[in-house]
Design a protein around this motif. Structure first.
Motif, PDB file in Angstrom:
ATOM      1  N   ARG A 150       0.918  -1.249   0.018  1.00  0.00           N
ATOM      2  CA  ARG A 150      -0.161  -0.072  -0.105  1.00  0.00           C
ATOM      3  C   ARG A 150       0.827   1.261   0.104  1.00  0.00           C
ATOM      4  NH1 ARG A 150      -3.239   3.353   3.660  1.00  0.00           N
ATOM      5  NH2 ARG A 150      -4.876   4.189   2.525  1.00  0.00           N
ATOM      6  N   PHE A 151       2.027   1.262   0.861  1.00  0.00           N
ATOM      7  CA  PHE A 151       2.909   2.330   0.836  1.00  0.00           C
ATOM      8  C   PHE A 151       3.336   2.726  -0.703  1.00  0.00           C
ATOM      9  CE2 PHE A 151       6.901   4.245   1.216  1.00  0.00           C
ATOM     10  CZ  PHE A 151       6.607   5.337   2.018  1.00  0.00           C
ATOM     11  N   TRP A 152       3.782   1.577  -1.216  1.00  0.00           N
ATOM     12  CA  TRP A 152       4.501   1.607  -2.745  1.00  0.00           C
ATOM     13  C   TRP A 152       3.449   2.256  -3.433  1.00  0.00           C
ATOM     14  CZ3 TRP A 152       3.999  -0.099  -7.644  1.00  0.00           C
ATOM     15  CH2 TRP A 152       5.143   0.145  -8.360  1.00  0.00           C
ATOM     16  N   GLU A 153       2.248   1.587  -3.586  1.00  0.00           N
ATOM     17  CA  GLU A 153       1.388   1.913  -4.776  1.00  0.00           C
ATOM     18  C   GLU A 153       0.832   3.451  -4.379  1.00  0.00           C
ATOM     19  OE1 GLU A 153      -0.740  -2.222  -5.324  1.00  0.00           O
ATOM     20  OE2 GLU A 153      -1.724  -1.261  -4.122  1.00  0.00           O
ATOM     21  N   GLN A 154       0.593   3.815  -3.239  1.00  0.00           N
ATOM     22  CA  GLN A 154       0.149   5.055  -2.977  1.00  0.00           C
ATOM     23  C   GLN A 154       1.062   6.254  -3.110  1.00  0.00           C
ATOM     24  OE1 GLN A 154      -3.653   4.824  -2.876  1.00  0.00           O
ATOM     25  NE2 GLN A 154      -3.687   5.946  -0.795  1.00  0.00           N
ATOM     26  N   THR A 155       2.276   5.876  -2.912  1.00  0.00           N
ATOM     27  CA  THR A 155       3.386   6.842  -3.125  1.00  0.00           C
ATOM     28  C   THR A 155       3.799   6.984  -4.752  1.00  0.00           C
ATOM     29  OG1 THR A 155       4.319   6.113  -0.943  1.00  0.00           O
ATOM     30  CG2 THR A 155       5.875   7.408  -2.448  1.00  0.00           C
ATOM     31  N   MET A 156       3.642   5.820  -5.588  1.00  0.00           N
ATOM     32  CA  MET A 156       3.675   6.026  -6.682  1.00  0.00           C
ATOM     33  C   MET A 156       2.688   6.778  -7.366  1.00  0.00           C
ATOM     34  SD  MET A 156       6.459   4.426  -7.983  1.00  0.00           S
ATOM     35  CE  MET A 156       5.971   4.360  -9.679  1.00  0.00           C
ATOM     36  N   ARG A 252      -3.387  15.939  -0.651  1.00  0.00           N
ATOM     37  CA  ARG A 252      -3.952  14.468  -0.433  1.00  0.00           C
ATOM     38  C   ARG A 252      -2.723  14.113   0.816  1.00  0.00           C
ATOM     39  NH1 ARG A 252      -3.408  10.894  -5.591  1.00  0.00           N
ATOM     40  NH2 ARG A 252      -3.990   9.344  -4.037  1.00  0.00           N
ATOM     41  N   ALA A 253      -3.384  12.760   1.338  1.00  0.00           N
ATOM     42  CA  ALA A 253      -2.328  12.127   2.257  1.00  0.00           C
ATOM     43  C   ALA A 253      -3.130  10.958   2.782  1.00  0.00           C
ATOM     44  CB  ALA A 253      -2.327  13.002   3.609  1.00  0.00           C
ATOM     45  N   PHE A 254      -2.026   9.903   3.446  1.00  0.00           N
ATOM     46  CA  PHE A 254      -2.389   8.710   3.652  1.00  0.00           C
ATOM     47  C   PHE A 254      -1.655   8.154   4.927  1.00  0.00           C
ATOM     48  CE2 PHE A 254       0.681   7.545   0.542  1.00  0.00           C
ATOM     49  CZ  PHE A 254       1.137   6.437   0.990  1.00  0.00           C
ATOM     50  N   LEU A 255      -1.864   7.186   5.591  1.00  0.00           N
ATOM     51  CA  LEU A 255      -1.477   6.869   6.818  1.00  0.00           C
ATOM     52  C   LEU A 255      -1.272   5.261   6.611  1.00  0.00           C
ATOM     53  CD1 LEU A 255      -0.327   6.709   9.665  1.00  0.00           C
ATOM     54  CD2 LEU A 255      -2.751   6.487  10.368  1.00  0.00           C
ATOM     55  N   VAL A 256      -0.303   4.536   6.844  1.00  0.00           N
ATOM     56  CA  VAL A 256       0.100   3.417   6.939  1.00  0.00           C
ATOM     57  C   VAL A 256       0.952   2.859   8.250  1.00  0.00           C
ATOM     58  CG1 VAL A 256       1.334   1.334   5.998  1.00  0.00           C
ATOM     59  CG2 VAL A 256       0.389   2.740   4.372  1.00  0.00           C
ATOM     60  N   ASP A 261       4.657   0.905  14.327  1.00  0.00           N
ATOM     61  CA  ASP A 261       5.403   1.658  13.341  1.00  0.00           C
ATOM     62  C   ASP A 261       4.689   2.390  12.474  1.00  0.00           C
ATOM     63  OD1 ASP A 261       7.923   0.787  14.022  1.00  0.00           O
ATOM     64  OD2 ASP A 261       7.605  -1.252  13.116  1.00  0.00           O
ATOM     65  N   ALA A 262       4.419   3.652  12.034  1.00  0.00           N
ATOM     66  CA  ALA A 262       3.675   4.296  11.173  1.00  0.00           C
ATOM     67  C   ALA A 262       4.462   5.182  10.502  1.00  0.00           C
ATOM     68  CB  ALA A 262       2.481   5.085  12.190  1.00  0.00           C
ATOM     69  N   ALA A 263       3.838   5.474   9.126  1.00  0.00           N
ATOM     70  CA  ALA A 263       4.461   6.621   8.329  1.00  0.00           C
ATOM     71  C   ALA A 263       3.208   7.151   7.726  1.00  0.00           C
ATOM     72  CB  ALA A 263       5.325   5.899   7.052  1.00  0.00           C
ATOM     73  N   PHE A 264       3.301   8.699   7.591  1.00  0.00           N
ATOM     74  CA  PHE A 264       2.321   9.431   6.891  1.00  0.00           C
ATOM     75  C   PHE A 264       3.014   9.944   5.471  1.00  0.00           C
ATOM     76  CE2 PHE A 264       1.375  10.232  11.319  1.00  0.00           C
ATOM     77  CZ  PHE A 264       0.049   9.930  11.449  1.00  0.00           C
ATOM     78  N   VAL A 265       2.130   9.943   4.554  1.00  0.00           N
ATOM     79  CA  VAL A 265       2.616  10.674   3.228  1.00  0.00           C
ATOM     80  C   VAL A 265       1.704  11.691   2.797  1.00  0.00           C
ATOM     81  CG1 VAL A 265       3.364  10.189   0.837  1.00  0.00           C
ATOM     82  CG2 VAL A 265       3.574   8.542   2.371  1.00  0.00           C
ATOM     83  N   PHE A 266       2.305  12.968   2.701  1.00  0.00           N
ATOM     84  CA  PHE A 266       1.489  14.157   2.100  1.00  0.00           C
ATOM     85  C   PHE A 266       1.728  14.862   0.893  1.00  0.00           C
ATOM     86  CE2 PHE A 266       2.072  13.870   6.743  1.00  0.00           C
ATOM     87  CZ  PHE A 266       0.820  14.114   7.139  1.00  0.00           C
ATOM     88  N   SER A 267       0.890  15.247   0.111  1.00  0.00           N
ATOM     89  CA  SER A 267       1.168  15.929  -1.227  1.00  0.00           C
ATOM     90  C   SER A 267       1.667  17.248  -0.980  1.00  0.00           C
ATOM     91  CB  SER A 267       0.143  15.645  -2.122  1.00  0.00           C
ATOM     92  OG  SER A 267      -1.061  16.309  -1.536  1.00  0.00           O
ATOM     93  N   ALA A 440       6.348 -14.904  -2.818  1.00  0.00           N
ATOM     94  CA  ALA A 440       5.306 -14.866  -3.210  1.00  0.00           C
ATOM     95  C   ALA A 440       4.153 -13.540  -2.796  1.00  0.00           C
ATOM     96  CB  ALA A 440       4.349 -15.929  -3.179  1.00  0.00           C
ATOM     97  N   ARG A 441       4.435 -13.314  -1.488  1.00  0.00           N
ATOM     98  CA  ARG A 441       3.791 -12.266  -1.046  1.00  0.00           C
ATOM     99  C   ARG A 441       4.302 -10.962  -1.169  1.00  0.00           C
ATOM    100  NH1 ARG A 441       4.730 -14.038   5.083  1.00  0.00           N
ATOM    101  NH2 ARG A 441       6.400 -14.198   4.306  1.00  0.00           N
ATOM    102  N   ALA A 442       5.515 -10.711  -1.813  1.00  0.00           N
ATOM    103  CA  ALA A 442       6.329  -9.434  -1.999  1.00  0.00           C
ATOM    104  C   ALA A 442       5.452  -8.293  -2.890  1.00  0.00           C
ATOM    105  CB  ALA A 442       7.580  -9.938  -2.523  1.00  0.00           C
ATOM    106  N   PRO A 443       5.681  -7.267  -2.514  1.00  0.00           N
ATOM    107  CA  PRO A 443       4.953  -6.186  -2.826  1.00  0.00           C
ATOM    108  C   PRO A 443       5.669  -5.898  -4.297  1.00  0.00           C
ATOM    109  CG  PRO A 443       6.157  -5.336  -1.048  1.00  0.00           C
ATOM    110  CD  PRO A 443       6.053  -6.677  -1.116  1.00  0.00           C
ATOM    111  N   PRO A 444       4.822  -5.188  -5.378  1.00  0.00           N
ATOM    112  CA  PRO A 444       5.512  -4.902  -6.578  1.00  0.00           C
ATOM    113  C   PRO A 444       6.934  -3.740  -6.287  1.00  0.00           C
ATOM    114  CG  PRO A 444       3.713  -3.547  -6.430  1.00  0.00           C
ATOM    115  CD  PRO A 444       3.656  -4.900  -5.246  1.00  0.00           C
ATOM    116  N   ALA A 445       7.738  -3.599  -7.322  1.00  0.00           N
ATOM    117  CA  ALA A 445       8.476  -2.530  -7.294  1.00  0.00           C
ATOM    118  C   ALA A 445       8.714  -1.693  -8.671  1.00  0.00           C
ATOM    119  CB  ALA A 445       9.983  -3.099  -6.877  1.00  0.00           C
TER     120      ALA A 445
END
Length: 445
Positions: A150-156, A252-256, A261-267, A440-445
């Motif tokens: 989710r962090f990767w997809e939303q940040t991208m 925009r912003a989201f939280l993971v 352990d937490a990280a916010f991302v803001f535009s 098999a569970r790894a997120p994309p890159a």
């Protein structure tokens, strides 16, 4: 030994509890403990790890299972009548970060683990209906890889932004008992369950032969602790950010969040700085503090945004951040596009190698075959978590370092045990260590 009942025995009860919680999101449950019966405890026993370290009583799972039916019936009677006494947890310390620091872990007795599991099953059926999508830690059907994805997809999608890394200082040690019980009371007012949770929070801690009674905290290692942590941070952080903060933001912003352990991302940079300013006050209301150095704001904008006219000064490039054992940074894909890449964080890499070295030192006199089996499992576990696209170099390096560590400790088996690399390669030909593979569970890159 008695066979434990299958999950199908208690599944209808869990569905009933979850259904009621879903239909009445503001209702406080006053009667939940009646769902815990002998079949419920049997399922809790089945789900409890049998190979874990023993608690203060030294009782193993095997000893407990020798008289399982009577033990569970006695446990049920004591839990329901209020006579159950939560035993102290045995505290040990494990390496943290690069190994220079340690984290305290509390080990309950096996019987206590079973009862904690039973209560966690009841509470989980309620709170899983309340927890938000931003929360991933210690929840059924969710994992650290899901959080990373989710962090990767939303940040991208946002083309980067301003990332606020949150580090709560000694969260499990400082969790305020009174605040937690108040938060639990919003949804659960069953006297039996709340009394048991109170006993676990106030159970002593046995360390180096000394018994103490901390006024705050929930021991890491307890079965119930991750759920209590999620309940706490659900209100303190997740709901607050989603319902009070996000509607007031300019961009925009989201939280993971994964456990603590937490990280916010803001535009928008101003949004990020405003949240960073109010966050310590928010946590302070609930007895928590943020680490002054590890909580930081990172400029994480996609490099393509730094376009400038010829001869003009360029803005500083994006920084890197750490989340769930990975260092995240912008890099070029094979197609030349800017993407968020992940590699094993340096401190996690070093800690994993330290553990391998400690194991090889302690077990160097075992047969080569037995050592190979154990190292194979360790490498597969490492690859299973860190095996994501873009991290292959770190995986290859880890495997090479493990080969070197194994060789070094094989050489120390005796005065005449020296192996040169040619001999070691022949040994690895007979006992090959697994090659890095993507999970098999790894997120994309």
């Amino acid at each position: 030994m008695m066979k434990t009942s299958g999950f199908s025995t208690i599944s209808p009860k869990l569905q009933q509890i979850a259904g009621l919680a879903r239909q009445a999101p503001t209702m406080a449950f006053t009667t939940l403990a009646h769902h815990i019966d002998i079949d419920w405890l049997k399922e809790a026993y089945r789900l409890t790890r049998k190979d874990g370290a023993t608690g203060v009583d030294g009782q193993t799972a095997q000893k407990y299972a020798a008289n399982l039916e009577d033990n569970l019936r006695s446990l049920l009677e004591r839990a329901k009548s209020g006579t159950y006494q939560a035993p102290p947890v045995r505290r040990v310390h494990i390496a943290k970060g690069d190994g220079s620091q340690t984290r305290p872990i509390g080990i309950p007795t096996f019987e206590d683990k079973v009862l904690q599991r039973a209560v966690a099953m009841v509470l989980g059926a309620v709170y899983e209906q309340d927890f938000l999508d931003c929360s991933y830690g210690f929840r059924p059907g969710r994992s650290a890889h899901d959080a990373l994805r989710r962090f990767w997809e939303q940040t991208m999608e946002m083309k980067g932004g301003w990332v606020l890394e949150v580090d709560i200082q000694k969260f499990f040690d400082n969790l305020d008992h009174e605040c937690l019980q108040d938060l639990l009371g919003h949804r659960v007012r069953d006297g039996v369950l709340l009394r048991l949770i109170g006993k676990w929070l106030n159970a002593g801690v046995l360390e180096a032969g000394e018994l103490s009674y901390p006024e705050a905290g929930s021991p890491q290692g307890g079965v119930i602790s991750p759920l209590l942590a999620n309940v706490y941070l659900h209100e303190v952080l997740d709901v607050w950010f989603t319902q009070e903060v996000q509607p007031r933001l300019k961009g925009r912003a989201f939280l993971v969040r994964y456990a603590d352990d937490a990280a916010f991302v803001f535009s928008n940079e101003d949004d990020a700085r405003r949240v960073l300013e109010v966050l310590p006050k928010r946590f302070g209301r609930y007895g928590l503090t943020l680490h002054p150095e590890k909580t930081r704001l990172v400029r994480f904008l996609r490099p393509a945004r730094y376009g400038s006219s010829k001869g003009s000064s360029r803005a500083p490039g994006p920084g890197t951040l750490k989340l769930l054992g990975f260092t995240h940074g912008w890099g070029r894909s094979l197609k030349g596009n800017w993407v968020v890449k992940r590699k094993t964080a340096k401190d996690r890499f070093a800690r994993a190698l330290t553990r391998v070295a400690d194991w090889c030192r302690k077990h160097r006199h075992e047969s080569v075959k037995e050592q190979w089996k154990a190292l194979t499992q360790k490498l597969r576990g490492h690859f299973g978590y860190y095996g994501i696209i873009g991290n292959s170099w770190a995986l290859q390096r880890f495997r090479g370092e493990v080969e070197g560590i194994w060789k070094r400790w094989l050489c120390r088996r005796s005065q005449h045990g020296f192996l040169n690399w040619e001999e070691m390669r022949r040994l690895l030909g007979r006992y090959p260590l697994p090659v890095p593979a993507l999970s098999a569970r790894a997120p994309p890159a």
